[in-house]
Each structure stands twice: as structure tokens, then as C-alpha cells.
Design a protein around this motif. Structure first.
Motif, PDB file in Angstrom:
ATOM      1  N   TRP A  48     -16.771  -8.031 -10.498  1.00  0.00           N
ATOM      2  CA  TRP A  48     -16.778  -6.571 -10.462  1.00  0.00           C
ATOM      3  C   TRP A  48     -17.675  -5.929 -11.516  1.00  0.00           C
ATOM      4  O   TRP A  48     -17.791  -4.703 -11.556  1.00  0.00           O
ATOM      5  CB  TRP A  48     -15.340  -6.043 -10.602  1.00  0.00           C
ATOM      6  N   ARG A  51     -20.451  -3.737 -10.064  1.00  0.00           N
ATOM      7  CA  ARG A  51     -20.013  -2.578  -9.284  1.00  0.00           C
ATOM      8  C   ARG A  51     -18.818  -1.850  -9.887  1.00  0.00           C
ATOM      9  O   ARG A  51     -18.067  -1.193  -9.164  1.00  0.00           O
ATOM     10  CB  ARG A  51     -19.710  -3.027  -7.855  1.00  0.00           C
ATOM     11  N   ALA A  52     -18.613  -2.004 -11.182  1.00  0.00           N
ATOM     12  CA  ALA A  52     -17.554  -1.225 -11.829  1.00  0.00           C
ATOM     13  C   ALA A  52     -17.805   0.254 -11.543  1.00  0.00           C
ATOM     14  O   ALA A  52     -18.941   0.694 -11.539  1.00  0.00           O
ATOM     15  CB  ALA A  52     -17.550  -1.491 -13.323  1.00  0.00           C
ATOM     16  N   PRO A  53     -16.734   1.034 -11.294  1.00  0.00           N
ATOM     17  CA  PRO A  53     -16.939   2.374 -10.735  1.00  0.00           C
ATOM     18  C   PRO A  53     -17.417   3.451 -11.707  1.00  0.00           C
ATOM     19  O   PRO A  53     -17.576   4.589 -11.291  1.00  0.00           O
ATOM     20  CB  PRO A  53     -15.556   2.734 -10.173  1.00  0.00           C
ATOM     21  N   SER A  54     -17.654   3.124 -12.957  1.00  0.00           N
ATOM     22  CA  SER A  54     -18.296   4.085 -13.851  1.00  0.00           C
ATOM     23  C   SER A  54     -18.948   3.329 -15.001  1.00  0.00           C
ATOM     24  O   SER A  54     -18.692   2.141 -15.216  1.00  0.00           O
ATOM     25  CB  SER A  54     -17.291   5.098 -14.415  1.00  0.00           C
ATOM     26  N   GLN A  56     -18.563   3.735 -18.242  1.00  0.00           N
ATOM     27  CA  GLN A  56     -17.643   3.293 -19.306  1.00  0.00           C
ATOM     28  C   GLN A  56     -16.812   2.097 -18.863  1.00  0.00           C
ATOM     29  O   GLN A  56     -16.553   1.182 -19.636  1.00  0.00           O
ATOM     30  CB  GLN A  56     -16.707   4.434 -19.713  1.00  0.00           C
ATOM     31  N   TRP A 111     -11.061  -2.391  -6.627  1.00  0.00           N
ATOM     32  CA  TRP A 111     -11.123  -2.109  -8.056  1.00  0.00           C
ATOM     33  C   TRP A 111      -9.730  -2.097  -8.672  1.00  0.00           C
ATOM     34  O   TRP A 111      -9.530  -2.582  -9.789  1.00  0.00           O
ATOM     35  CB  TRP A 111     -11.851  -0.790  -8.292  1.00  0.00           C
ATOM     36  N   GLU A 164      -4.834   5.980 -14.291  1.00  0.00           N
ATOM     37  CA  GLU A 164      -5.785   6.822 -13.551  1.00  0.00           C
ATOM     38  C   GLU A 164      -5.393   6.878 -12.073  1.00  0.00           C
ATOM     39  O   GLU A 164      -5.443   7.934 -11.443  1.00  0.00           O
ATOM     40  CB  GLU A 164      -7.199   6.241 -13.713  1.00  0.00           C
ATOM     41  N   TYR A 165      -4.991   5.748 -11.532  1.00  0.00           N
ATOM     42  CA  TYR A 165      -4.605   5.706 -10.119  1.00  0.00           C
ATOM     43  C   TYR A 165      -3.236   6.370  -9.904  1.00  0.00           C
ATOM     44  O   TYR A 165      -3.028   7.063  -8.926  1.00  0.00           O
ATOM     45  CB  TYR A 165      -4.583   4.253  -9.605  1.00  0.00           C
ATOM     46  N   GLY A 168      -3.753   9.985  -9.988  1.00  0.00           N
ATOM     47  CA  GLY A 168      -4.917  10.453  -9.248  1.00  0.00           C
ATOM     48  C   GLY A 168      -4.579  10.931  -7.847  1.00  0.00           C
ATOM     49  O   GLY A 168      -3.453  11.331  -7.560  1.00  0.00           O
ATOM     50  N   SER A 169      -5.568  10.888  -6.985  1.00  0.00           N
ATOM     51  CA  SER A 169      -5.421  11.366  -5.609  1.00  0.00           C
ATOM     52  C   SER A 169      -4.350  10.551  -4.877  1.00  0.00           C
ATOM     53  O   SER A 169      -3.972   9.459  -5.300  1.00  0.00           O
ATOM     54  CB  SER A 169      -6.750  11.213  -4.874  1.00  0.00           C
ATOM     55  N   GLU A 171      -4.760   8.976  -2.198  1.00  0.00           N
ATOM     56  CA  GLU A 171      -5.365   7.701  -1.799  1.00  0.00           C
ATOM     57  C   GLU A 171      -5.245   6.670  -2.926  1.00  0.00           C
ATOM     58  O   GLU A 171      -4.901   5.516  -2.710  1.00  0.00           O
ATOM     59  CB  GLU A 171      -6.840   7.911  -1.429  1.00  0.00           C
ATOM     60  N   LYS A 172      -5.535   7.128  -4.158  1.00  0.00           N
ATOM     61  CA  LYS A 172      -5.441   6.209  -5.285  1.00  0.00           C
ATOM     62  C   LYS A 172      -4.003   5.741  -5.488  1.00  0.00           C
ATOM     63  O   LYS A 172      -3.757   4.559  -5.754  1.00  0.00           O
ATOM     64  CB  LYS A 172      -5.957   6.884  -6.563  1.00  0.00           C
ATOM     65  N   ARG A 175      -3.177   3.174  -2.902  1.00  0.00           N
ATOM     66  CA  ARG A 175      -3.840   1.882  -3.172  1.00  0.00           C
ATOM     67  C   ARG A 175      -3.162   1.158  -4.336  1.00  0.00           C
ATOM     68  O   ARG A 175      -3.101  -0.068  -4.361  1.00  0.00           O
ATOM     69  CB  ARG A 175      -5.317   2.100  -3.478  1.00  0.00           C
TER      70      ARG A 175
END
Lengths: 309, 266
Positions: A48, A51-54, A56, A111, A164-165, A168-169, A171-172, A175
Motif C-alpha cells: 500500500w 497508493r496510500a491515500p494521502s 502524510q 486501505w 478517521e473511518y 467519517g462518511s 461509506e467509511k 467499510r
């Protein structure tokens, strides 16, 4: 004093002390297991890094993987000091002959799997590592002190993703719940079979190599993680899980030990692909190690080059 | 994610120059990070992880100076290939560890020269960053030269390292082609203390010296191509498919919609 008397008297065994073959065997066994787990854990998570999502998160993941590789390296070094050969250890790991943590036999397709691996599974491993700070072999105990210090950061990094998940939204949040549904029983299984008191585990205990039993570690894990998971609004996928006030023990549905045995002996859904990828990497870089060996004019250790940056 | 990307029009000459420097670092960091856990030795895994973090950390230092209020992901993570100003050398896929070390050597030699020329002219914010980055680059360069010495110890190593130089030198031609990014010569804009021609000549000298000190036979053509006009100039936003693939690999499918990387469209 004999080795066992010294251990019984609470003395630490140090490198250079005379060891029995049995002690050395059992000790090397667990060291190789914890080293392999660090190494294969980093290998699983590094998928990962690109392709880490940010930005930081990417930096944090590289740093974490670097730590894990460092932990593996220190522990392989320790096994080398005890007479094992590093190339041999890696070769047998890649041949599937050597155990490593059950979690790393599964894919990490999302992720949130990376977050949960760091929080829930490193958290499980931490129970073991923490207990090994009291192992009877001094050099191993000291390595574990350092390992635990760094693992604190990894678990925090994982928990940060989970938070964060969780906050979060929708969807998060969904998941995250689906992720915990996937990983919960694997975390429970991490500690191994209930203390059936095999002869081997009894000797590990008597020799002070593994100071806490599988069940003690698992109970500790529940103590910490059940309230935390609930606090994030996550349902734990075990309706039989509860704390029995009388016995002061957590009761839970025994996980599928057949699956566990199959995973740790035959491998899981991702085992072969991961070992194949790592073996390919190992083969593709053989020329570099050959060059190092030619340069140093020694075959002593093709892995411990002294190049720094 | 939905934040407007940064445009070159809103950047002044110095900022456009720094954007190119930052993109160099970012792309290099991304490539080095591909080695984490698959390096030739665990010791080297550790070093490559450090290098990747250093490079991405340096990129962040520069991005933060020129972000005009955008966040790091908008500026560093989510810009499309045509908006990038890195040298094409750095986007090149590493086909083996020899490529990694040769890129490490060619790039860090160039970067050291450039940043020294920046440090001599720049104001506090830019100059102090250049000095800080230079301190770490010294170790990066040492890493490359130590490995070059070692890799050429076998026939296979010499063959591979030669092939890497042959392949990568022609892609180095845009390392100093900053005029295209800045819109004018960086030395007349007061960004660099020396003209880029001089820096390129100094780079060529070091590269030739190093190659000739090693048992390698690198063709004169490859060396000449490295100091000729670039065929593809990354500083002008011209890039190879390797950059598209690299940026696509950052922006994986299947992330929930509100991650910073989720909003990227090539």
C-alpha cells in the motif's frame, strides 16, 4: 548453577552463557517466528505504500515499514548470534517452511485493512511482544523493549485511520465495520490455541522463554480492545462475547481452529502469492549480494553490508 | 480533492523553479519507496526507506513554500502529468537496483550543484531550506557512490551498471533545462548564482570522472546525449508514459470517496 536453576532463580541468561540445546532450539524457534512476522507484516503492508491515500499517510506508512524491517533485522541478527544462518532462515521462510503471524496470510485489499492491521493485529502482537520483555534471554528481552516502544507509534497510526473511518462518511463507517468483521476472529486466533499445555509450551514456560500463556495474552487483548472497539461504535462480531464477573474472564466463541491450523501449516489465501513475490524479489537482487560478497571478499554475511545513509 | 489545482500562471519565476525542484523530489521519493521490503538486503531496505522519506520530506518543504493556501495533497499528490515539472530521469521505472543507484548518483549530483547555486543567492526561506536539504543530500550522494564501487565488483554487476548508464544518461538531458519551467534563465531571474550551462558542465565533469574511475565502458554517445538539448523536457511539462503510470499507481481504485487521493482524474 545450571541453566534451569539460574532461570528459576530469576537470572537473565546472556549471550556467551552456556545454553542447553533444548533452550537454544526453543528460543530460536520463537525468535524466528517474531522476526518472520515483522518481515512478512512489512511486506504485506508495503503493497500500500505506492497508493496510500494521502501524502502524510504515505510518509507514516513508509516509516512504519522501515521500523518493522529494522525489528526483523535485529531479531534475525539475534538468531544469527545463536548460531543460525540468515540466508538459511530467509530461504526456509520463503519456502514456506517457517511460521509467521496468521494475519499476514490474508489479503489487504482495502486501505482500512491497513488501518486494522496496524491497530488490531499489531495490537495483538504487542501483547506477546510486551510479555517477551520479561523473557529469560536478556538480549531478546532488550530488543523487545525497543520494539514495543516503536510499536506504540504503529498502533497509534492504525488507530488514527480507524478513528478517521469511525467518524467519517457512512461509506467509511460501513467499510470499517466490514473490516472488523473480517479481522476480529483473526486477531483472536493470533494468540494460538487455547492453552492445551503441550509439552513444548510447558517447557517454554518453565524455561522462562515465553512468560505468558496464549490465553493470558488473549484475555489481556480483550481487556484493551473490546471497550475501544465499542467506543468507536463498532459491533464486535461475536454475540457470545461477555465479561464474566465471577471468573474475571472474557467468554467468547472459540474461533475456527481448523482454519487456524490450516492457515499456519498450509497457508492462507494470500500466502503463496506473497511468498512468490518476495522470492522473486530475492532472486532478482541476488546479483547485488554477489557483488557485495565479491567486494568484501568474504562469504561471512551477504546481508550485513555496512552502507549507510 | 475538490480543491483547485495550482496553476503555473499564479506562480512567480522562483516559485515555478521550486515547483520543478519539488516535483523532482516527490517522484524520486515515490520510486525509492517502491523498494521498501524488496531491496537486496534488509539493511538496504532500511536505507531506501530513509531515502524515500527524505526525498518526500524535501518535496514537502518546497511545496509548502509555494502552495498559495492549497493543502499538501492538492499540490504534491494530485497534480496531473502535464502539470508536473520533474526531470524525466526521475519518473523512469527502475528495472533493477542498478538503475536505482545510477539515478541516485546522476540526480543527487545535479541536485547538489543546483541547491548550492540556490543557497548562494536565495532569501531566508528558500536559502535555509536549500541548506537543510543539502545536508541530507550529501549522504544520499555517498550512498550512490559507495554502491557504485560495490556493484561493479562482478561481471554481471559491471554489465548491469553499464546498461543503466546507457539507458539513463540520455534521460538526464532535462536535469538543468529549467528555463522552460521558469520562463526565463534562472540565473537572470536571480534564483541561481550561476547559469545552468555552467552547472551542467560541472555535472558532466563529475559524472565523467566517476564513470572513468570505475571499470565501466559507457559510450561517448550516451554521455553526449546527457548534455544535449532534451528531446523530452520534463521542465516544460513533457513527460513519458512512466509518469502517467506512476501517478496512476498512487491513485488506486476502490478508496472511499473522501480520501484526498480519491478526487484525482488523469
Amino acid at each position: 548453577m545450571k541453566l534451569e536453576e539460574r532461570i528459576a532463580a530469576g537470572q537473565l541468561i546472556e549471550s556467551g552463557d552456556e545454553l542447553t540445546d533444548e533452550y537454544r532450539e526453543l528460543l530460536c524457534g520463537i525468535i524466528q517466528f517474531t522476526a518472520n512476522s515483522e518481515f512478512m507484516g512489512a511486506f504485506a503492508e508495503s503493497e500500500w505504500i505506492p497508493r496510500a491515500p494521502s501524502y502524510q499517510r504515505k510518509l507514516a506508512l513508509i516509516a512504519k515499514n522501515q521500523d518493522e524491517i529494522g525489528h526483523a533485522q535485529m531479531q534475525y541478527q539475534l538468531a544469527e548470534d545463536l548460531g543460525r544462518d540468515r540466508e538459511q532462515m530467509l530461504t526456509s521462510l520463503l519456502a514456506g517452511e517457517n511460521g509467521f503471524g496468521n494475519a499476514f496470510h490474508y489479503p489487504a485489499d482495502e486501505w482500512i485493512d491497513i488501518g486494522l492491521l496496524a491497530w488490531m493485529l499489531d495490537g495483538a502482537a504487542m501483547q506477546l511482544q510486551h510479555s517477551l520483555m520479561k523473557t529469560s534471554y536478556g538480549p531478546y528481552a532488550r530488543i523487545m523493549k525497543r520494539v514495543c516502544r516503536e510499536e506504540e507509534f504503529h498502533i497509534r497510526h492504525g488507530e488514527h485511520i480507524v478513528r478517521e473511518y469511525a467518524t467519517g462518511s457512512r461509506e467509511k463507517q460501513e467499510r470499517l465495520q466490514a473490516g472488523v468483521d473480517r479481522w476480529w476472529s483473526r486477531a483472536v486466533m493470533f494468540f494460538g490455541l487455547s492453552d492445551s499445555r503441550s509439552e513444548k509450551s510447558e517447557r517454554m514456560d518453565e524455561l522462562g522463554i515465553k512468560p505468558k500463556t496464549n490465553d493470558e495474552l488473549r484475555q489481556q487483548y480483550f481487556d484493551t480492545y473490546v471497550p475501544k472497539l465499542r467506543n468507536y461504535g463498532i459491533d464486535i462480531p461475536d454475540e457470545n462475547l461477555y465479561y464474566d464477573e465471577e471468573t474475571e474472564q472474557w467468554e467468547y466463541t472459540p474461533p475456527d481452529w481448523e482454519e487456524f491450523n490450516r492457515i499456519v501449516t498450509e497457508g492462507g489465501p494470500e500466502t503463496q502469492a506473497r511468498l512468490d513475490r518476495r522470492r522473486t524479489a530475492f532472486e532478482e537482487t541476488a546479483w547485488v549480494r554477489d557483488a557485495l560478497e565479491a567486494y568484501d571478499g568474504t562469504t561471512a554475511n551477504r546481508f550485513a553490508n555496512n552502507i549507510t545513509a | 480533492m475538490s480543491a483547485e489545482s495550482i496553476t503555473l500562471e499564479e506562480l512567480d519565476a522562483t516559485e515555478r523553479f521550486l515547483l520543478a525542484i519539488a516535483d523532482d523530489e516527490f517522484v524520486t521519493g515515490q520510486r525509492f519507496a517502491e523498494w521498501v521490503t524488496v531491496g537486496p538486503t534488509m539493511e538496504e531496505d532500511n536505507v531506501l526507506s530513509s531515502l524515500a522519506q527524505d526525498e518526500m520530506g524535501h518535496a514537502r518543504l518546497w511545496y509548502e513554500l509555494i502552495d498559495h493556501g492549497r493543502d499538501l495533497d492538492t499540490v504534491g499528490y494530485n497534480r496531473r502529468p502535464s502539470e508536473r515539472r520533474n526531470s524525466i530521469l526521475l519518473e523512469t521505472e527502475h528495472t533493477d537496483f542498478g538503475d536505482t543507484i545510477v539515478i541516485n548518483f546522476l540526480y543527487d549530483t545535479a541536485e547538489t550543484l543546483v541547491l548550492e547555486a540556490v543557497a548562494e543567492t536565495a532569501d531566508d526561506a528558500v536559502g535555509s531550506r536549500a541548506t537543510k536539504v543539502l545536508e541530507e543530500e550529501r549522504y544520499h550522494l555517498e550512498h550512490a557512490t559507495q554502491w557504485l564501487e560495490r556493484l561493479v565488483s562482478t561481471d554481471e554487476g559491471r554489465r548491469r551498471v553499464t546498461a543503466s548508464f546507457e539507458r539513463l544518461l540520455p534521460r538526464s538531458a532535462d536535469l538543468f533545462a529549467f528555463d522552460a519551467a521558469v520562463g526565463t534563465a534562472p540565473s537572470t531571474a536571480g534564483i541561481l548564482s550561476r547559469p545552468t550551462d555552467e552547472l551542467r558542465a560541472a555535472w558532466r565533469e563529475t559524472v565523467e570522472e566517476t564513470i572513468s574511475s570505475l571499470p565501466l565502458e559507457v559510450s561517448a554517445d550516451a554521455l553526449e546525449a546527457a548534455v544535449s538539448e532534451p528531446v523530452t523536457n520534463g521542465r516544460a511539462g513533457e513527460h513519458t508514459d512512466a509518469l502517467t503510470a506512476l501517478l496512476d499507481s498512487i491513485h488506486a481504485e476502490g478508496l472511499p470517496a473522501d480520501h484526498p487521493a480519491s478526487g484525482y482524474h488523469a
